[in-house]
Write a protein that holds these residues in place. Structure first.
Motif, short mmCIF file in Angstrom:
data_model
loop_
_atom_site.label_atom_id
_atom_site.label_comp_id
_atom_site.label_asym_id
_atom_site.label_seq_id
_atom_site.Cartn_x
_atom_site.Cartn_y
_atom_site.Cartn_z
N SER A 3 -2.40 -5.23 0.91
CA SER A 3 -3.14 -4.24 1.69
C SER A 3 -3.30 -3.00 0.81
CB SER A 3 -2.40 -3.85 2.97
OG SER A 3 -2.32 -4.95 3.85
N GLU A 33 -6.91 -6.75 1.60
CA GLU A 33 -7.73 -5.97 2.52
C GLU A 33 -7.74 -4.53 2.02
OE1 GLU A 33 -6.03 -5.70 6.44
OE2 GLU A 33 -4.06 -5.15 5.65
N LYS A 55 -12.02 -2.17 6.62
CA LYS A 55 -11.49 -1.53 7.82
C LYS A 55 -11.45 -0.03 7.58
CE LYS A 55 -7.90 -4.85 8.99
NZ LYS A 55 -6.46 -4.97 9.24
N LYS A 73 0.21 1.18 9.69
CA LYS A 73 0.19 0.52 11.00
C LYS A 73 -0.93 -0.51 11.09
CE LYS A 73 2.38 4.27 13.50
NZ LYS A 73 2.21 5.38 14.44
N LYS A 76 -1.92 -5.57 7.32
CA LYS A 76 -1.43 -6.87 7.78
C LYS A 76 -0.67 -7.64 6.71
CE LYS A 76 -5.77 -9.37 7.00
NZ LYS A 76 -6.84 -10.14 7.61
N LYS A 78 2.25 -7.89 3.39
CA LYS A 78 3.58 -7.40 3.03
C LYS A 78 3.53 -6.36 1.91
CE LYS A 78 8.00 -9.16 1.32
NZ LYS A 78 8.75 -10.36 0.96
#
Length: 97
Positions: A3, A33, A55, A73, A76, A78
């Motif tokens: 992420s 992401e 996003k 938050k 998604k 690790k």
């Protein structure tokens, strides 16, 4: 699995440079992401983000730490990279992945 969280406010040019610097990930098999946390920019950032497939969340933040925590938050995966708008990933990083 990665992420990438980027925080920004009124730094559209820097944000574009940051996203451009991580484009090498498209050539890898790595699942990743990009999450953009925007502090309600007034410089066209929100318009740019709406056209982008990443996003994003655009709302007022208490401070930069608040913004990064919002990104965490939403993350998604690790492993997390945290980049400010304007930060770039060193080209040698491509060889490490």
């Amino acid at each position: 699995m990665l992420s990438i969280i980027t925080v920004t406010k009124n730094n559209l040019i820097g944000l574009k440079n940051t996203i451009k610097s991580i484009n090498f990930l498209k050539k890898t098999n790595l699942h990743y992401e990009i999450i953009i946390i925007d502090g309600q920019s007034k410089d066209g950032t929100v318009k740019y983000l709406k056209k982008n497939k990443n996003k994003f969340l655009s709302e007022e933040d208490k401070n930069i730490f608040d913004a990064f925590n919002k990104g965490l938050k939403l993350a998604k995966f690790k492993y997390v990279w945290m980049l400010n708008a304007g930060d770039t990933v060193h080209p040698d990083c491509e060889n490490a992945i």
